[in-house]
Design a protein around this motif. Structure first.
Motif, PDB file in Angstrom:
ATOM      1  N   LEU A 187       9.294  20.848  12.414  1.00  0.00           N
ATOM      2  CA  LEU A 187       8.793  22.115  11.521  1.00  0.00           C
ATOM      3  C   LEU A 187       7.989  23.023  12.352  1.00  0.00           C
ATOM      4  O   LEU A 187       8.529  24.415  12.055  1.00  0.00           O
ATOM      5  CB  LEU A 187       8.360  21.612  10.096  1.00  0.00           C
ATOM      6  CG  LEU A 187       9.186  20.711   9.305  1.00  0.00           C
ATOM      7  CD1 LEU A 187       8.155  20.238   7.917  1.00  0.00           C
ATOM      8  CD2 LEU A 187      10.285  21.686   8.859  1.00  0.00           C
ATOM      9  N   THR A 188       7.107  22.886  12.889  1.00  0.00           N
ATOM     10  CA  THR A 188       6.291  23.822  13.622  1.00  0.00           C
ATOM     11  C   THR A 188       6.952  24.768  14.755  1.00  0.00           C
ATOM     12  O   THR A 188       7.059  25.764  14.683  1.00  0.00           O
ATOM     13  CB  THR A 188       5.145  22.958  14.133  1.00  0.00           C
ATOM     14  OG1 THR A 188       4.376  22.464  13.263  1.00  0.00           O
ATOM     15  CG2 THR A 188       3.928  24.167  15.052  1.00  0.00           C
ATOM     16  N   CYS A 189       7.747  23.854  15.564  1.00  0.00           N
ATOM     17  CA  CYS A 189       8.645  24.612  16.586  1.00  0.00           C
ATOM     18  C   CYS A 189       9.646  25.298  15.966  1.00  0.00           C
ATOM     19  O   CYS A 189      10.204  26.393  16.568  1.00  0.00           O
ATOM     20  CB  CYS A 189       8.984  23.382  17.409  1.00  0.00           C
ATOM     21  SG  CYS A 189       7.814  22.757  18.690  1.00  0.00           S
ATOM     22  N   SER A 190      10.486  24.691  15.113  1.00  0.00           N
ATOM     23  CA  SER A 190      11.324  25.618  14.282  1.00  0.00           C
ATOM     24  C   SER A 190      10.825  26.972  13.714  1.00  0.00           C
ATOM     25  O   SER A 190      11.387  27.981  14.066  1.00  0.00           O
ATOM     26  CB  SER A 190      12.026  24.879  13.099  1.00  0.00           C
ATOM     27  OG  SER A 190      12.474  23.772  13.462  1.00  0.00           O
ATOM     28  N   PHE A 191       9.783  26.789  13.139  1.00  0.00           N
ATOM     29  CA  PHE A 191       9.108  28.002  12.493  1.00  0.00           C
ATOM     30  C   PHE A 191       8.719  29.226  14.010  1.00  0.00           C
ATOM     31  O   PHE A 191       8.855  30.207  13.619  1.00  0.00           O
ATOM     32  CB  PHE A 191       7.857  27.938  12.030  1.00  0.00           C
ATOM     33  CG  PHE A 191       6.930  29.092  11.555  1.00  0.00           C
ATOM     34  CD1 PHE A 191       7.540  29.906  10.392  1.00  0.00           C
ATOM     35  CD2 PHE A 191       5.589  29.543  11.962  1.00  0.00           C
ATOM     36  CE1 PHE A 191       6.748  30.800   9.879  1.00  0.00           C
ATOM     37  CE2 PHE A 191       5.176  30.596  11.423  1.00  0.00           C
ATOM     38  CZ  PHE A 191       5.683  31.360  10.565  1.00  0.00           C
ATOM     39  N   ILE A 192       8.271  28.684  15.006  1.00  0.00           N
ATOM     40  CA  ILE A 192       8.094  29.413  16.159  1.00  0.00           C
ATOM     41  C   ILE A 192       9.272  30.078  16.645  1.00  0.00           C
ATOM     42  O   ILE A 192       9.233  31.216  16.834  1.00  0.00           O
ATOM     43  CB  ILE A 192       6.962  28.618  17.006  1.00  0.00           C
ATOM     44  CG1 ILE A 192       5.769  28.301  16.562  1.00  0.00           C
ATOM     45  CG2 ILE A 192       7.107  29.443  18.379  1.00  0.00           C
ATOM     46  CD1 ILE A 192       4.791  27.247  17.438  1.00  0.00           C
ATOM     47  N   ALA A 225      12.119  30.558  15.048  1.00  0.00           N
ATOM     48  CA  ALA A 225      12.498  31.608  14.207  1.00  0.00           C
ATOM     49  C   ALA A 225      11.518  32.873  14.243  1.00  0.00           C
ATOM     50  O   ALA A 225      12.339  33.934  14.029  1.00  0.00           O
ATOM     51  CB  ALA A 225      12.468  30.954  12.783  1.00  0.00           C
ATOM     52  N   LEU A 226      10.473  32.750  14.631  1.00  0.00           N
ATOM     53  CA  LEU A 226       9.557  34.189  14.896  1.00  0.00           C
ATOM     54  C   LEU A 226      10.186  34.741  16.150  1.00  0.00           C
ATOM     55  O   LEU A 226      10.070  35.938  16.037  1.00  0.00           O
ATOM     56  CB  LEU A 226       8.244  33.781  14.732  1.00  0.00           C
ATOM     57  CG  LEU A 226       7.483  33.443  13.533  1.00  0.00           C
ATOM     58  CD1 LEU A 226       6.092  33.010  13.630  1.00  0.00           C
ATOM     59  CD2 LEU A 226       7.494  34.494  12.424  1.00  0.00           C
ATOM     60  N   ARG A 228      13.347  36.646  15.501  1.00  0.00           N
ATOM     61  CA  ARG A 228      13.123  37.834  14.530  1.00  0.00           C
ATOM     62  C   ARG A 228      12.583  38.844  15.322  1.00  0.00           C
ATOM     63  O   ARG A 228      12.850  39.782  15.219  1.00  0.00           O
ATOM     64  CB  ARG A 228      12.366  37.273  13.403  1.00  0.00           C
ATOM     65  CG  ARG A 228      12.191  38.180  12.514  1.00  0.00           C
ATOM     66  CD  ARG A 228      13.222  38.716  11.991  1.00  0.00           C
ATOM     67  NE  ARG A 228      13.039  39.857  10.917  1.00  0.00           N
ATOM     68  CZ  ARG A 228      13.134  41.068  11.099  1.00  0.00           C
ATOM     69  NH1 ARG A 228      13.250  41.761  12.234  1.00  0.00           N
ATOM     70  NH2 ARG A 228      12.627  42.042  10.147  1.00  0.00           N
ATOM     71  N   THR A 266      15.409  24.777  22.608  1.00  0.00           N
ATOM     72  CA  THR A 266      15.478  23.959  21.324  1.00  0.00           C
ATOM     73  C   THR A 266      15.702  22.694  22.038  1.00  0.00           C
ATOM     74  O   THR A 266      15.133  21.735  21.259  1.00  0.00           O
ATOM     75  CB  THR A 266      16.639  24.443  20.315  1.00  0.00           C
ATOM     76  OG1 THR A 266      16.320  25.818  20.149  1.00  0.00           O
ATOM     77  CG2 THR A 266      16.748  23.496  19.156  1.00  0.00           C
TER      78      THR A 266
END
Length: 129
Positions: free
Chosen positions: A21-26, A28-29, A32, A45
């Motif tokens: 979850l942490t790596c997915s958030f980073i 995604a940032l 973006r 990934t």
């Protein structure tokens, strides 16, 4: 299965979930707010997934304190089961042959992590013996 096996497996899967979850958030940032290429994101990934499953397997092996290969394999297998169920039930897609090497690599990474995690000692006095 014994209570210790479930506990070790739970710790390994919790570590995997938190790190994913942490790596997915980073990531995604990064997608973006930067102009990074998606091919680089795909490679990053895969590398992160291998490292995360290695860490989860090592955590499970460390908690189990013996038979690290089994704890790593169970952790990787549980993650694989979760991915298959998510893809089938959530995305309504089956597994493709192209995914099999990646998934096998992830399970193998957790297996190796479990084998190495058994040798991690948290007590400094135990290292001197």
């Amino acid at each position: 299965m014994k209570k210790e096996v479930w506990k070790a497996l739970g710790y390994g899967l919790a570590i995997i979930l938190i790190l994913m979850l942490t790596c997915s958030f980073i990531l995604a940032l990064l997608l973006r707010f930067t102009t990074i290429d998606t091919n680089i994101i795909n490679l990053l990934t895969m590398i992160l997934a291998m490292l995360i499953l290695f860490t989860g397997g090592a955590t499970a092996g460390h908690r189990g304190q013996e038979k690290g290969w089994m704890y790593g394999l169970l952790t990787g297998g549980a993650f694989l089961l979760f991915i298959i169920l998510y893809q089938y039930l959530g995305l309504e897609q089956g597994l493709s042959l192209a995914q099999l090497p990646y998934l096998a690599g992830m399970v193998g990474s957790a297996l190796i992590g479990g084998m190495l995690g058994v040798n991690i000692r948290s007590n400094p006095a135990a290292r001197k013996k």
